[in-house]
Design an enzyme around this catalytic site. Structure first.
Site, short mmCIF file in Angstrom:
data_model
loop_
_atom_site.label_atom_id
_atom_site.label_comp_id
_atom_site.label_asym_id
_atom_site.label_seq_id
_atom_site.Cartn_x
_atom_site.Cartn_y
_atom_site.Cartn_z
N SER A 42 0.83 -1.21 0.00
CA SER A 42 0.00 0.00 0.00
C SER A 42 0.87 1.26 0.00
CB SER A 42 -0.92 0.00 1.21
OG SER A 42 -0.15 -0.02 2.39
N HIS A 43 2.16 1.13 0.25
CA HIS A 43 3.07 2.29 0.19
C HIS A 43 4.18 2.08 -0.84
CE1 HIS A 43 1.04 2.93 4.03
NE2 HIS A 43 1.20 4.20 3.75
N GLU A 100 -8.43 1.12 3.95
CA GLU A 100 -9.05 -0.15 4.34
C GLU A 100 -10.57 -0.10 4.15
OE1 GLU A 100 -7.30 -2.07 8.03
OE2 GLU A 100 -6.34 -0.11 8.13
#
Lengths: 345, 345
Positions: free
Chosen positions: A47-48, A189
């Protein structure tokens, strides 16, 4: 069968840096962004990782970040506060300019702060925490975000997901590091639940009328909730005060007003506090670093985990085996490299 | 009908100070303790009011605190760290010696820390936070406690209830202040459930085998849980690192080893970080104090509360109407005054 491609960390870095250079970022900005994106991918923190390139490019294209900004170190000799003005560029480049001065100042005074102003904040705080621990210092890092979280007892978005991160240096191994949102969940999320058509767990969010909801659509139209009830809400508020208002930069509601969207990287400031365990513990019994290991052992020995261990395991694997991307991911990198800002909508 | 007695704040202070002087505390120690105890009673924070006198006296009687300690300000010129050695006395006296120097240092450098070592910690952190905000500074205060809290994922007491407190100064009104345990509940709340024969809410504690329990007896024999799951656990661990290990003082498991009980006031250190909003915001648009009021208004306007407001309302009432004690409480004060340390077991 999905085709994959495995690259060394250095090769992925070169590719990502080239994408940002092609998109018009100067060497400061392109290098700093590529370093944090590759760090995310290397640590299996998808996610990063390269997933974030598109958001960075969209923010450039929207004119909300200056791709050619040169961060400016302000004169603060004799103060425990080091200030870097990002001049409208990404926080990461400003951080890289500030951190050696922060380390020197904290070494001299025992304690120092780095303030980054007028920056577009990009991605996680743990790379910055790790840069501080890499100097042998304990670090506390925080920043606002967009107004998407209701204070406990409230009914509307006001606070950001305001990340709070901390690191403690360890010898011959990765530091003790945590980095978390002060909301129950990250906004991403909730978005993932929406896409998957799944209900949210109880306690994550309220709807636009301030009532509890487990519907991701209603949550996105309403507000997220702070972690840990009124305690998390208080910490989120503290971050608005210290890393927004105190440093003379935008708060989360002001960020949202300024950008008008949560789909671009946010424009605000950032606060980093660095402490020298050597200076703080000078003249006291025991070695601080050795004593910390006793605490960490006691945590692990009872079956609890230290934060970030999954990342560090992935990092060790990437350093040995390289980073594996899917064919789709490789094609996306090629597209970004070929088309620059035109590759994003 | 219960008889009551109403005293001015000053009159209650004189009485409590006299009790501590009679018990053999010197003027430093007696005055500092009386000030925080009367502040608790004044703010209708009964759990930190005169109820605490007995625990302080028991700790003196047990020989675990030096009643005649004179705190020592250590030479730390040119550093952002101010150090006071409590020399085995109460933290409160050491704090009073250190806070003017902390304020001067933070005013000069923008940011400074006060370390208190070798102290018996007594009672809440908010009086200290308010002393920092009283100097026009933002303050962050933390300390370990006894090992009574299991890290998330663990099964044994290791961390303390490690309080975390913060304050922001406001003009012409009490500061923004929070002060909370990093456990779900304070240990006293579990004890109150036990005495009342009531089950605990889910999620407060585990038993001696590490299994969730709602039985207060089992919880006291087991461990409390951190607030907010792994995030609160991480903050509790950070407090052990910064306000125990980094400052060269005891961690919560070491405190419990040293005292052998949780019924006496704990012996450890304390960390106070003070930041000057004026120095941090210098040269930036807007006035930090005025901007903070906009944030507070936005919180209150949506029906959420600022922390500590109940205390501040009670304080205003006490300042006007005095402090009312029951006949039993008055008799207890008289007994302490007449018998000194012999009044406690």
């Amino acid at each position: 069968m999905t085709q994959t491609c495995t690259l060394t960390i250095a090769a992925l870095y070169e590719r990502v840096e080239a994408i940002f250079l092609k998109a018009g970022l100067n060497a400061f900005q392109a290098g700093a962004l590529a370093r944090v994106i590759v760090a995310g991918e290397r640590d299996a923190c998808k996610s990063h990782g390269i997933y974030r390139i598109e958001g960075a490019l969209r923010t450039v294209r929207a004119g909300k970040v200056k791709p050619d900004a040169v961060p400016e170190l302000l004169p603060t000799e004799g103060s425990a506060i080091v200030k870097v003005n990002a001049r409208g560029g990404f926080a990461n480049a400003a951080f890289e300019v500030g951190v050696p001065v922060l380390a020197e100042r904290a070494g001299k005074l025992g304690l120092a702060a780095l303030v980054i102003n007028d920056c577009t904040h990009f991605s996680a705080l743990w790379p910055e925490v790790e840069a501080v621990t890499g100097e042998g210092l304990a670090g506390l890092v925080m920043c606002p975000s967009y107004a998407t979280v209701a204070p406990t007892g409230g009914n509307k978005p006001l606070l950001g997901t305001n990340p709070f991160a901390f690191g403690w240096p360890r010898e011959n191994q990765p530091p003790y590091v945590f980095d978390f949102a002060t909301s129950v969940a990250a906004r991403g999320e909730i978005e993932l639940h929406r896409r998957a058509g799944k209900q949210l767990p109880e306690g994550w969010a309220i709807d636009a009328n301030g009532n509890p909801t487990t519907d991701p659509e209603a949550a996105l139209a309403g507000a997220m909730l702070p972690f840990g009830g009124h305690k998390g809400s208080a910490i989120g508020t503290m971050i608005e005060l210290l890393a927004g208002i105190m440093i003379g930069d935008l708060t989360s509601p002001e960020v949202l007003d300024y950008l008008g969207t949560t789909t671009l990287a946010p424009f605000h400031g950032e606060l980093i506090i660095a402490m020298s365990p050597e200076a703080f513990s000078a003249g006291r019994p025991g070695n601080a670093f050795a004593r910390a290991e006793v605490l960490f052992d006691a945590i692990v020995d009872q079956g609890a985990r230290l934060p970030s261990q999954r990342r560090f395991l992935a990092r060790a694997k990437s350093e040995t085996d390289g980073i594996t991307l899917t064919a789709t991911e490789m094609e996306q990198l090629d597209r970004f490299l070929a088309h620059g800002l035109d590759a994003v909508g």
